[in-house]
Design an enzyme around this catalytic site. Structure first.
Site, PDB file in Angstrom:
ATOM      1  N   SER A  57       1.484  -1.148   3.930  1.00  0.00           N
ATOM      2  CA  SER A  57       1.241  -2.389   3.196  1.00  0.00           C
ATOM      3  C   SER A  57       1.980  -2.475   1.867  1.00  0.00           C
ATOM      4  O   SER A  57       2.079  -3.545   1.280  1.00  0.00           O
ATOM      5  CB  SER A  57      -0.261  -2.571   2.946  1.00  0.00           C
ATOM      6  OG  SER A  57      -0.737  -1.597   2.036  1.00  0.00           O
ATOM      7  N   LYS A 124      -2.452  -1.575  -4.334  1.00  0.00           N
ATOM      8  CA  LYS A 124      -1.708  -2.836  -4.367  1.00  0.00           C
ATOM      9  C   LYS A 124      -1.058  -2.977  -5.737  1.00  0.00           C
ATOM     10  O   LYS A 124      -1.251  -2.169  -6.634  1.00  0.00           O
ATOM     11  CB  LYS A 124      -2.626  -4.038  -4.116  1.00  0.00           C
ATOM     12  CG  LYS A 124      -3.502  -3.950  -2.871  1.00  0.00           C
ATOM     13  CD  LYS A 124      -2.716  -3.994  -1.577  1.00  0.00           C
ATOM     14  CE  LYS A 124      -3.653  -3.826  -0.370  1.00  0.00           C
ATOM     15  NZ  LYS A 124      -2.888  -3.671   0.890  1.00  0.00           N
TER      16      LYS A 124
END
Length: 211
Positions: A57, A124
């Site tokens: 991701s 993230k």
């Protein structure tokens, strides 16, 4: 008549015998192990912690799966996360056993970087800060109407928003936008749930890179 034999003065003593080890070898080893565990716990809790990356991701910044990153907890004692920081934070979808026994088992499982991101934790990039309005249009991110430069991306971002970031929270996005479960889906993240800033890829050696 005195003899030639020299007599030790009254009260004089010879060399004192060496005292035995108070704890013994086994006791010393136990003390060393306990000390090492306490130091490791303090370092992991307040300073640094290693995490492995099980998904892609955050590609291309983090290659994953299998990369390990070292997370630095010190910066956020001084200031809040800043835009562009790659951070690890608690996954709001996972409930963790916070009991004493559960916490100890959890700590042991994390010990050498066994903390899985995308499970109990997520990694993230900070895109939106408290009070800002975030949206994507025409393939780009806009913050309060101004385009955001993102040289770390390889693909454009699908349109979404606009969304306003609540005070005390962050809008997080993965660099691999098409394969990232981030604030577009799980919502904004409280700053209090941030673990620390990912500073460097430490494994494998071929992927070593400062973030």
């Amino acid at each position: 008549m005195e003899t030639e034999t020299q007599r030790a003065p009254t009260g004089a003593t010879g060399p004192e015998p060496e005292k035995g080890n108070r704890f013994g070898f086994g006791g010393e080893m136990a003390l060393l192990v306990l000390t090492a565990l306490v130091l490791a716990l303090l370092i992991k809790t307040f300073l640094f912690q290693a995490f492995y990356i099980p998904t892609g991701s955050m590609e291309p910044t983090l290659h994953g799966p299998g990369d390990r990153v070292l997370v630095n907890k010190l910066p956020y004692y001084v200031h809040d996360p800043r835009r562009g920081d790659v951070i690890v934070f608690e996954n709001p979808a996972v409930q963790v056993d916070r009991s004493l026994a559960g916490g100890f088992v959890h700590w042991l499982s994390e010990g050498l970087g066994r903390s899985g991101i995308e499970d109990e934790f997520l990694i993230k990039r900070v895109v939106g800060l408290p009070g800002e309005t975030v949206e994507a249009r025409d393939g780009s991110i806009f913050i309060d109407g101004e385009p955001l430069e993102e040289p770390y991306l390889r693909k454009k971002t699908r349109d979404f928003g606009p969304e306003t970031v609540p005070e005390g929270e962050l809008f997080m996005m993965g660099d691999n936008r098409d394969q990232s479960q981030d604030s577009r889906f799980i919502g904004t993240i409280p700053i209090g749930d941030v673990i620390g800033k990912a500073e460097v890829v430490i494994w494998p050696p071929s992927s070593w890179n400062a973030l």
